[in-house]
Design a protein around this motif. Structure first.
Motif, mmCIF file in Angstrom:
data_model
loop_
_atom_site.group_PDB
_atom_site.id
_atom_site.type_symbol
_atom_site.label_atom_id
_atom_site.label_comp_id
_atom_site.label_asym_id
_atom_site.label_seq_id
_atom_site.Cartn_x
_atom_site.Cartn_y
_atom_site.Cartn_z
ATOM 1 N N ASN A 18 30.691 -63.944 -82.335
ATOM 2 C CA ASN A 18 30.039 -65.225 -82.638
ATOM 3 C C ASN A 18 30.524 -65.831 -83.956
ATOM 4 N N LYS A 19 30.713 -64.986 -84.976
ATOM 5 C CA LYS A 19 31.069 -65.514 -86.299
ATOM 6 C C LYS A 19 32.563 -65.812 -86.437
ATOM 7 N N TYR A 20 33.391 -64.922 -85.902
ATOM 8 C CA TYR A 20 34.835 -65.068 -86.112
ATOM 9 C C TYR A 20 35.616 -65.339 -84.827
ATOM 10 N N GLY A 21 34.930 -65.264 -83.703
ATOM 11 C CA GLY A 21 35.607 -65.503 -82.423
ATOM 12 C C GLY A 21 36.556 -64.392 -82.027
ATOM 13 N N ASP A 22 36.315 -63.186 -82.557
ATOM 14 C CA ASP A 22 37.237 -62.072 -82.301
ATOM 15 C C ASP A 22 36.663 -61.091 -81.278
ATOM 16 N N GLU A 23 37.540 -60.596 -80.428
ATOM 17 C CA GLU A 23 37.170 -59.637 -79.394
ATOM 18 C C GLU A 23 37.754 -58.266 -79.745
ATOM 19 N N LEU A 24 37.156 -57.233 -79.164
ATOM 20 C CA LEU A 24 37.686 -55.885 -79.357
ATOM 21 C C LEU A 24 39.040 -55.746 -78.669
ATOM 22 N N GLU A 25 39.921 -54.967 -79.290
ATOM 23 C CA GLU A 25 41.203 -54.626 -78.672
ATOM 24 C C GLU A 25 41.243 -53.115 -78.478
ATOM 25 N N PHE A 26 41.466 -52.697 -77.246
ATOM 26 C CA PHE A 26 41.555 -51.275 -76.934
ATOM 27 C C PHE A 26 43.038 -50.917 -76.859
ATOM 28 N N LEU A 27 43.537 -50.295 -77.917
ATOM 29 C CA LEU A 27 44.975 -50.092 -78.066
ATOM 30 C C LEU A 27 45.480 -48.758 -77.548
ATOM 31 N N TRP A 28 44.566 -47.805 -77.375
ATOM 32 C CA TRP A 28 45.006 -46.455 -77.064
ATOM 33 C C TRP A 28 44.520 -46.005 -75.689
ATOM 34 N N GLU A 29 45.466 -45.824 -74.786
ATOM 35 C CA GLU A 29 45.129 -45.429 -73.419
ATOM 36 C C GLU A 29 44.408 -44.092 -73.385
ATOM 37 N N LYS A 30 44.810 -43.180 -74.265
ATOM 38 C CA LYS A 30 44.200 -41.844 -74.282
ATOM 39 C C LYS A 30 42.865 -41.833 -75.022
ATOM 40 N N SER A 31 42.533 -42.923 -75.696
ATOM 41 C CA SER A 31 41.241 -43.024 -76.400
ATOM 42 C C SER A 31 40.574 -44.339 -75.994
ATOM 43 N N PRO A 32 40.088 -44.419 -74.744
ATOM 44 C CA PRO A 32 39.545 -45.686 -74.233
ATOM 45 C C PRO A 32 38.249 -46.134 -74.892
ATOM 46 N N LYS A 33 37.614 -45.243 -75.683
ATOM 47 C CA LYS A 33 36.370 -45.611 -76.350
ATOM 48 C C LYS A 33 36.589 -45.861 -77.837
ATOM 49 N N ASN A 34 37.811 -46.188 -78.184
ATOM 50 C CA ASN A 34 38.153 -46.570 -79.553
ATOM 51 C C ASN A 34 38.764 -47.962 -79.525
ATOM 52 N N ALA A 35 38.344 -48.815 -80.455
ATOM 53 C CA ALA A 35 38.828 -50.198 -80.450
ATOM 54 C C ALA A 35 38.993 -50.707 -81.871
ATOM 55 N N VAL A 36 39.772 -51.776 -82.018
ATOM 56 C CA VAL A 36 39.938 -52.428 -83.320
ATOM 57 C C VAL A 36 39.590 -53.904 -83.191
#
Length: 222
Positions: free
Chosen positions: A117-135
């Motif tokens: 809402n504030k910055y218009g940014d979405e999570l990015e899931f970068l690691w296939e082996k760690s699907p529950k980690n995001a930046v």
């Protein structure tokens, strides 16, 4: 009808959005119909209240089910076109009617909503082996300003194997030194401990305080 199991993995259905999309509720199941490739095929999608989802394609000319698009090893020119049109419909349904639910903690969900809402940014899931980690990264610089991770408390040197969600945030060196107490604020897990800290998203730090630290981290990502 063919059941799609991976389609709803880590996803939560928004039933109101299904109706807005064009699904119709009949006998406790939602149905959607559309036509593919200039009305050569009729595609049906059925979503049950238990989150199971099924699809079917009917060849209009023969009125028989079409399945070649599902046979990955045998897809060629025409079946590939059918598969592409079929996939585009599913991707649109997933984008407009499903919410990501890889993260379970209420604080995590509130934080995801805050940065969206504030910055218009979405999570990015970068690691296939760690699907529950995001930046989360700042659009103008592409720099990360937050990382949301799923780890064991033991990774923070706490005497527990409980799996929790945490957030890593950037700050200046002096503030990091002041914050770290190994109770509420921890040396950053898997990031530069000089400039980053880790916070458990379990209520030990109030969410409003985390919002303030997110804003600082965002500014530092200029």
């Amino acid at each position: 009808m063919k059941e799609l199991k991976d389609f709803i993995k880590n996803k939560k259905i928004d039933f109101k959005k299904l109706e807005e999309f064009g699904f119709e509720l009949i006998d406790n199941s939602y149905y959607y119909h559309t036509f593919l490739l200039k009305n050569q095929f009729k595609m049906s999608v059925k979503i049950n209240l238990d989150n199971s989802i099924f699809t079917e394609i009917i060849d209009i000319e023969t009125n028989e089910p079409y399945v070649l698009h599902l046979l990955e090893m045998r897809r060629s020119g025409y079946s590939e076109k059918v598969y592409k049109a079929y996939s585009e419909v599913l991707e649109k349904i997933q984008k407009e009617c499903f919410e990501d639910e890889r993260f379970k903690a209420n604080y995590t969900k509130e934080i995801i909503e805050y940065v969206k809402n504030k910055y218009g940014d979405e999570l990015e899931f970068l690691w296939e082996k760690s699907p529950k980690n995001a930046v989360v990264r700042r659009k103008s610089t592409k720099k990360w300003y937050a990382a949301i991770l799923t780890i064991s408390k033991r990774k923070l040197n706490l005497d527990s194997d409980e799996i929790i969600e945490v957030i890593n945030l950037h700050n200046i060196v002096e503030e990091i030194k002041k914050l770290i107490d190994n109770k509420k604020y921890f040396p950053a897990y898997h990031m530069n401990k000089k400039y980053w800290c880790t916070i458990c998203l379990d209520g030990t730090v109030e969410v409003k305080e985390i919002y303030k630290l997110i804003d600082i981290s965002y500014e530092l990502a200029k």
